[in-house]
Scaffold this motif. Sequence first.
Motif, PDB file in Angstrom:
ATOM      1  N   LYS A  67      -8.950  -0.817   0.245  1.00 52.30           N
ATOM      2  CA  LYS A  67     -10.282  -0.493   0.748  1.00 52.30           C
ATOM      3  C   LYS A  67     -11.468  -1.543   0.083  1.00 52.30           C
ATOM      4  O   LYS A  67     -12.173  -1.927   0.837  1.00 52.30           O
ATOM      5  N   ARG A  68     -11.358  -1.770  -1.294  1.00 55.03           N
ATOM      6  CA  ARG A  68     -12.102  -2.538  -1.792  1.00 55.03           C
ATOM      7  C   ARG A  68     -12.053  -3.931  -1.405  1.00 55.03           C
ATOM      8  O   ARG A  68     -13.467  -4.668  -1.056  1.00 55.03           O
ATOM      9  N   THR A  91       0.958  -1.267  -0.012  1.00 50.24           N
ATOM     10  CA  THR A  91       0.000   0.017   0.012  1.00 50.24           C
ATOM     11  C   THR A  91       0.873   1.021   0.050  1.00 50.24           C
ATOM     12  O   THR A  91       1.108   1.964   0.974  1.00 50.24           O
ATOM     13  N   GLU A 109      -6.863   2.287  -2.725  1.00 48.37           N
ATOM     14  CA  GLU A 109      -8.124   2.023  -3.441  1.00 48.37           C
ATOM     15  C   GLU A 109      -8.361   0.745  -3.337  1.00 48.37           C
ATOM     16  O   GLU A 109      -9.512   0.273  -3.182  1.00 48.37           O
ATOM     17  N   GLN A 110      -7.352  -0.207  -3.951  1.00 44.61           N
ATOM     18  CA  GLN A 110      -7.421  -1.563  -4.002  1.00 44.61           C
ATOM     19  C   GLN A 110      -7.680  -2.079  -2.522  1.00 44.61           C
ATOM     20  O   GLN A 110      -8.805  -3.120  -2.491  1.00 44.61           O
ATOM     21  N   ALA A 155      -6.690  10.389   0.553  1.00 39.06           N
ATOM     22  CA  ALA A 155      -7.536   9.195   0.526  1.00 39.06           C
ATOM     23  C   ALA A 155      -7.869   8.520   1.928  1.00 39.06           C
ATOM     24  O   ALA A 155      -8.650   7.736   2.000  1.00 39.06           O
ATOM     25  N   LEU A 195      -1.905   5.624  -4.371  1.00 39.01           N
ATOM     26  CA  LEU A 195      -3.175   5.822  -4.232  1.00 39.01           C
ATOM     27  C   LEU A 195      -3.878   4.400  -4.834  1.00 39.01           C
ATOM     28  O   LEU A 195      -5.061   4.083  -4.158  1.00 39.01           O
TER      29      LEU A 195
END
Length: 458
Positions: free
Chosen positions: A112-113, A102, A109-110, A143, A105
């Motif tokens: 979080k999904r 991580t 986001e990946q 983010a 960005l």
Amino acid sequence: MGATFELLIQGGRVVFGDRVEQADIGIREGVIAAIGKLPAEEAESVLRADGHVVVPGMIDVHVHFNEPGLEDWEGIPTGSAALAAGGCTAYFDMPLNGLPPTTTLAAVEQKKRLLAGRSNADYALWGGLVPGNLEELAPMAEAGVIGFKAFMSAAGGKQEGAFREVDDTELYRGMQEIARLGKILALHAESEAVIRALAADKARRGLSGPADYARTRPVYAELEAVRRALFFAEQTGCALHFVHISSPEAVREIGAAKRAGLDVTLETCPHYLTLTEEALEEIGPVAKCAPPLRTRKELEGLWQAIAQGEIDMISSDHSPCPPDWKASDDWFEIWGGIAAAQNSLELVLGEGHRVRGLELPLLCRLLSANPARRFGLAPCKGEIAVGADADVAVVEFAPYVLRREHLYDRHKQNVYIGKTMHCRVRQTVLRGTVVYDLRKGIVRPAEGRLLAPLPKGG
């Protein structure tokens, strides 16, 4: 007319920020609505806690769940189930050892999904500071990452694209940018120069046993890196958080910087408070970690520092791997990480309160309130108070022997199997819902939520 509370936790001894007293906890819409002597008939459901202690849910600021890419090491469902079974209601996932880590960005986001709808506790994300990603820090901060993590020694990942350590120039520039963003930098502080030289000497002499490994990461390697990072923080104004501090010498150094006005905190881990270097021989490769386990003198020094208020928080540093990564006669090849996410709260309360007589409010501040305050989650998280999220654990102070079948993490390679624990989590409540019960296990679908920090830890 409907019931006043959806859930009433009744009859327990409740640990508040400064005291322990008998009280009932009335919960409505996931929030603590009332505390006191409350009638059962006003609740839709009652959780009896008679004879037990009710503590704030632990906030574990340091876990490695390894998604995406290395789900065979752990994974979000199993890792968060272990935390929930251990009384933890929120955690911060480290930017390694997933692939990709991580550090961008897109990776945030990946992640979080991947977490959405799959976590048994609330969660936040660390971003990573690695070589060449300075321009990614601001987008990751926007983010909502809780802060950033960097290594001052080799990060350990062998795969292509794995998380990498920073040199001094990269660290300094990263700290300048993180200060500008109003975020916190978490640091693995060990001197790579010291470690590399000592390891090379062992290799030349054909020494690769557990004691040989431990001697390549001495206390002075931790202390030198801490001092260097504090100097950089003084120059840049960057807020620091030192992870898994293993020595009272480093605690004292950080404490002196804090008293001098630097914005700095530190954590230690249960394994540095309950195990000594003898465990490397007695327990074997599952006890390898970095920094390594220390001497009895250093263990006792850390407990003394806790009693004196010099340690800010305690985290698990749950760092799992597949069994074959722990199978080698060469201790420099074995994966360095202890996997014991489920046991932190029980170890700290049991060893700290039952064995050493430390007060429960002090220990709960280390596990819950201090992490919430430092990382901008208070007043919603971290304490049992009206208006806070109803995140609690019901704990029974009765001994039991930890068995492999008690564990919820993926590989169950746990250093504490066979140990007599002095207390046990009976129920864990996340935002007013019982998510774990000792008799039933994980009892609710994964409903953990992403936590949003306030700027610079509030």
